[in-house]
Design a protein around this motif. Structure first.
Motif, PDB file in Angstrom:
ATOM      1  N   LYS A 136       0.809  -1.216   0.000  1.00 62.14           N
ATOM      2  CA  LYS A 136       0.000   0.000   0.000  1.00 62.14           C
ATOM      3  C   LYS A 136       0.847   1.273   0.000  1.00 62.14           C
ATOM      4  O   LYS A 136       0.487   2.268  -0.615  1.00 62.14           O
ATOM      5  CB  LYS A 136      -0.933   0.008   1.212  1.00 62.14           C
ATOM      6  CG  LYS A 136      -1.871   1.180   1.227  1.00 62.14           C
ATOM      7  CD  LYS A 136      -2.857   1.106   2.360  1.00 62.14           C
ATOM      8  CE  LYS A 136      -3.791   2.289   2.301  1.00 62.14           C
ATOM      9  NZ  LYS A 136      -4.747   2.281   3.406  1.00 62.14           N
ATOM     10  N   ASP A 137       1.998   1.255   0.679  1.00 58.96           N
ATOM     11  CA  ASP A 137       2.765   2.491   0.859  1.00 58.96           C
ATOM     12  C   ASP A 137       4.259   2.190   0.966  1.00 58.96           C
ATOM     13  O   ASP A 137       4.758   1.871   2.049  1.00 58.96           O
ATOM     14  CB  ASP A 137       2.265   3.214   2.113  1.00 58.96           C
ATOM     15  CG  ASP A 137       2.877   4.593   2.308  1.00 58.96           C
ATOM     16  OD1 ASP A 137       3.861   4.936   1.619  1.00 58.96           O
ATOM     17  OD2 ASP A 137       2.356   5.331   3.169  1.00 58.96           O
ATOM     18  N   VAL A 138       4.964   2.303  -0.139  1.00 56.74           N
ATOM     19  CA  VAL A 138       6.393   1.975  -0.158  1.00 56.74           C
ATOM     20  C   VAL A 138       7.192   2.919   0.736  1.00 56.74           C
ATOM     21  O   VAL A 138       8.154   2.496   1.385  1.00 56.74           O
ATOM     22  CB  VAL A 138       6.958   1.936  -1.594  1.00 56.74           C
ATOM     23  CG1 VAL A 138       6.970   3.313  -2.232  1.00 56.74           C
ATOM     24  CG2 VAL A 138       8.369   1.353  -1.607  1.00 56.74           C
ATOM     25  N   ASN A 139       6.804   4.179   0.804  1.00 53.79           N
ATOM     26  CA  ASN A 139       7.554   5.123   1.640  1.00 53.79           C
ATOM     27  C   ASN A 139       7.421   4.783   3.122  1.00 53.79           C
ATOM     28  O   ASN A 139       8.370   4.917   3.882  1.00 53.79           O
ATOM     29  CB  ASN A 139       7.121   6.566   1.359  1.00 53.79           C
ATOM     30  CG  ASN A 139       7.596   7.027  -0.001  1.00 53.79           C
ATOM     31  OD1 ASN A 139       8.706   6.721  -0.417  1.00 53.79           O
ATOM     32  ND2 ASN A 139       6.752   7.748  -0.713  1.00 53.79           N
ATOM     33  N   ARG A 140       6.259   4.308   3.534  1.00 53.06           N
ATOM     34  CA  ARG A 140       6.065   3.872   4.910  1.00 53.06           C
ATOM     35  C   ARG A 140       6.969   2.661   5.201  1.00 53.06           C
ATOM     36  O   ARG A 140       7.575   2.566   6.267  1.00 53.06           O
ATOM     37  CB  ARG A 140       4.599   3.522   5.147  1.00 53.06           C
ATOM     38  CG  ARG A 140       4.322   2.967   6.526  1.00 53.06           C
ATOM     39  CD  ARG A 140       2.859   2.690   6.745  1.00 53.06           C
ATOM     40  NE  ARG A 140       2.373   1.690   5.805  1.00 53.06           N
ATOM     41  CZ  ARG A 140       1.085   1.409   5.620  1.00 53.06           C
ATOM     42  NH1 ARG A 140       0.167   2.054   6.297  1.00 53.06           N
ATOM     43  NH2 ARG A 140       0.728   0.472   4.773  1.00 53.06           N
ATOM     44  N   ALA A 141       7.069   1.757   4.229  1.00 53.02           N
ATOM     45  CA  ALA A 141       7.929   0.584   4.394  1.00 53.02           C
ATOM     46  C   ALA A 141       9.394   1.000   4.519  1.00 53.02           C
ATOM     47  O   ALA A 141      10.120   0.500   5.384  1.00 53.02           O
ATOM     48  CB  ALA A 141       7.750  -0.369   3.216  1.00 53.02           C
TER      49      ALA A 141
END
Length: 146
Positions: free
Chosen positions: A80-85
């Motif tokens: 859903k959210d690569v930056n969060r990962a």
């Protein structure tokens, strides 16, 4: 006795230099220099980083440890959210999260890895286990360090 300890330490340092070789798919070896020339993809290099840093908690299958460490396989949280990962790896992650419908409330410490190592490891994770094949770059990692 001190001479033996010193000799063993010297041998260990020399052998550590051989750590600049990485195994390829054909059980041969390539140098880091060859690897940087594009002989192997970021995901291939990332598998090595994953196996050294992430596998203890998230397992070789990416399924994690139920109730303790969340799965990375087919992970809605990651996809859903690569930056969060990326932030989770760079800065650590704590508190309640939901991954694939299951709640986890633990902590992952920030990983002491270079931007390239993080990009490679996450690219490997995204290329594996049914994830969305996102390619993570060093520029994306640098942006999350701010």
């Amino acid at each position: 006795m001190k001479k033996y300890v010193l000799a063993i330490a010297m041998i260990a340092l020399v052998l550590q230099g051989f750590n600049t070789l990485s195994k390829d798919r054909n059980d041969g070896y390539i140098t880091k220099k060859e690897s940087k020339k594009g002989v192997y993809s970021s995901a291939d290099k990332g598998k090595s980083v994953y196996n050294q840093t992430c596998v203890a908690c998230h397992q070789a299958t990416g399924l994690g440890i139920p109730g303790a460490f969340p799965p990375l396989a087919k992970s809605d949280f990651l996809n859903k959210d690569v930056n969060r990962a990326i932030r989770g790896v760079v800065k650590g992650l704590s508190g309640a999260i939901t991954v694939n419908g299951k709640k986890f409330n633990g902590a992952m410490p920030a990983q002491a890895l270079s931007d390239e190592q993080i990009a490679d490891a996450l690219t490997y994770v995204y290329a594996s286990w049914g994830n969305n094949k996102t390619v993570v770059t060093t520029a994306m990692v640098k942006a999350q360090r701010k």
